[in-house]
Design a protein around this motif. Sequence first.
Motif, PDB file in Angstrom:
ATOM      1  N   THR A 191     -11.809   1.033  -7.044  1.00 56.24           N
ATOM      2  CA  THR A 191     -11.397  -0.055  -6.144  1.00 56.24           C
ATOM      3  C   THR A 191      -9.875  -0.225  -6.163  1.00 56.24           C
ATOM      4  O   THR A 191      -9.243  -0.393  -5.115  1.00 56.24           O
ATOM      5  N   THR A 228      -4.384  -2.845   1.300  1.00 60.49           N
ATOM      6  CA  THR A 228      -5.150  -4.015   1.740  1.00 60.49           C
ATOM      7  C   THR A 228      -6.168  -4.373   0.649  1.00 60.49           C
ATOM      8  O   THR A 228      -6.451  -3.548  -0.225  1.00 60.49           O
ATOM      9  N   ARG A 283      -7.646   2.033  -6.764  1.00 56.70           N
ATOM     10  CA  ARG A 283      -7.054   3.145  -6.001  1.00 56.70           C
ATOM     11  C   ARG A 283      -7.144   2.894  -4.497  1.00 56.70           C
ATOM     12  O   ARG A 283      -6.170   3.099  -3.766  1.00 56.70           O
ATOM     13  N   LEU A 284      -8.303   2.430  -4.045  1.00 61.18           N
ATOM     14  CA  LEU A 284      -8.476   2.174  -2.603  1.00 61.18           C
ATOM     15  C   LEU A 284      -7.517   1.082  -2.128  1.00 61.18           C
ATOM     16  O   LEU A 284      -6.922   1.175  -1.048  1.00 61.18           O
ATOM     17  N   ILE A 285      -7.360   0.039  -2.945  1.00 68.47           N
ATOM     18  CA  ILE A 285      -6.434  -1.053  -2.579  1.00 68.47           C
ATOM     19  C   ILE A 285      -5.012  -0.496  -2.472  1.00 68.47           C
ATOM     20  O   ILE A 285      -4.281  -0.805  -1.521  1.00 68.47           O
ATOM     21  N   ARG A 286      -4.630   0.336  -3.427  1.00 70.71           N
ATOM     22  CA  ARG A 286      -3.270   0.898  -3.406  1.00 70.71           C
ATOM     23  C   ARG A 286      -3.081   1.810  -2.200  1.00 70.71           C
ATOM     24  O   ARG A 286      -2.075   1.719  -1.497  1.00 70.71           O
ATOM     25  N   GLU A 287      -4.063   2.674  -1.930  1.00 74.37           N
ATOM     26  CA  GLU A 287      -3.906   3.651  -0.851  1.00 74.37           C
ATOM     27  C   GLU A 287      -3.991   3.012   0.533  1.00 74.37           C
ATOM     28  O   GLU A 287      -3.315   3.438   1.459  1.00 74.37           O
ATOM     29  N   ARG A 288      -4.826   1.973   0.653  1.00 76.19           N
ATOM     30  CA  ARG A 288      -5.007   1.346   1.982  1.00 76.19           C
ATOM     31  C   ARG A 288      -4.076   0.161   2.200  1.00 76.19           C
ATOM     32  O   ARG A 288      -4.025  -0.378   3.300  1.00 76.19           O
TER      33      ARG A 288
END
Length: 595
Positions: free
Chosen positions: A505, A514, A507-512
């Motif tokens: 999660t 948001t 990683r996804l927050i950092r990459e997106r």
Amino acid sequence: MSDFNDFNNPQVANLPKHLRQFIVEQHYEKYTPIDQAVWRYVMRQNYSYLKHVAFYPYIKGLQRAGLSIEHIPDLQTMNDNLGKIGWGAVTVDGFIPPAAFMEYQAYRVLVIAADIRQINHIEYTPAPDIIHESAGHAPIIADTDYNNYLSYFGSIGTKAMFSAKDFELYEAIRNLSILKEAVDTPEDHIARAEKHLQQISENMGEPSEMALLSRLHWWTVEYGLIGTLENPKIYGAGLLSSIGESSTCMQDDVKKLWYNIDTINYSYDITKPQPQLFVTKTFQNLIDVLETFANTMAFRKGGVESIVKAIACKNPATAVYSSGLQVTGVFTDMGVDENDQLSFIKTTGPSALAIDNNQLENHGKFYHKDGFSSPVGKLKGHQNALEDLNLSQLEELGIVENKNTSFTFESGIHVQGLVKSILQHKGKTILISFEDCTVKESNGNILFQPDWGMYDMAIGQTIISVFNGAADKGAYEEITHISDKQTHKVVYDDTTNALHNIYKTVRLIRERATGYEQLPILFEALKSEHRHDWLSAMEILEILYHKQQYPDLEKEIRIYLELKAENEPEQSKLIHDGLHVIKNPVTQLINEEEK
């Protein structure tokens, strides 16, 4: 292996069968979110520090090899990129035998361990892993002088003679590294394996060719420096992939010496930081030193000394007669005449004959299953070597197919029997086969007698070369391929799965860019259920710092990590290094380099 995946890379496609047996599938899906975070942490640390001390532009090197700071590399991408510079890459399962490792290098293929180090070995791992192999070796491959050295080293290393002790040492190192990287190995098992390794290390005797060559490999490919003694740069993969040692190695207490042939006198210990390192002015100097050493090796010298090395090896080796005939087997005996020249050589167990590295028909290891022995030298009273005589000259000596003959070598070895066949190759006589044959030394010692069957006599005045392994590896070496089809699914407990989800999660927050509102909840979960973890908290802090979100939470996490660094000494350097990279962001530095 009809389903062999060559990644559409010519170098990989060119690998012979006996090397393909070590290749395993990468199984990219088995890397966990923690594995990916470990890769990213090490790579960011590497870049942050190595931009000052690495020999080459680190990011450009990574990109040319198909690597990124953000994700564990996948093999197809690496092969697509390495293919452009005439190299390839395959994944193997941890340590493979040194001779095989060398041969991959000769074929211009990087061998990459598929596994990645555990988070508790993040600074250094005793086992080969994907960080060491790909982030250490791959980025410099684009340098032509260096990659020429690497492949040339491979071709020399493939021929290097081992001692039986080297094989024991290899097994002990492999065993210890597996135990250290395995989860929950009992401490006493590791201690036992360390003691076993130490006992073998302390009783190695005279170093073999491979042991000496591995020193040259260690002080260049793994731990090499280039430039000047006062201000060297790192090119060795062991240093480039060890975030601990790449910084400490530049300190004054680590001596810097010029790299030359005397470097072979310095042994190394893979479990300790290096007390000295060697600096080369150029990569060409590496090739020159290697060439100097190669001139002392059995594959270039031949003769008595080289057969002695083959006997000490206790594993298959190949002796080459001056006629070109190659004899492969486990060498167990030899004869020496009064002038200290070889008079005969002997192998025991499965043996094979070859010419130009191609096995002779009907002379494989099943036909010569009990060994092979043959005289070496010239015939008594004859000026010309037997191998140089044509069929009519042989006839003058009474050596004619389907006729009885007898002759004596200068060494006193006497041969008597019925000639069945004479084999020639490129104008040289290489093999004469006899029936009803007796071979005796001058003291009456019998080397062969009629009831042993057909006697195949190798022809050659001298042994001009001896090298490790088989002449025709494909024909001689059994393919012991272990199926890579077994399932790779590791079952994790609920707590570990929950931690994986936090990493994923974040990683996804950092990459997106948001979903920042989830960060306070994720940190609460880390604090309450995963107190041992520090890396995920570090990644949350990184996002908060750069995106200027939740300043109070940012402050709380910073204090949390600083306290952890204080109370858990083994995490202290890792946490402080992580905090440093957050304040000095890598992306900014990368952009500067790319300009």
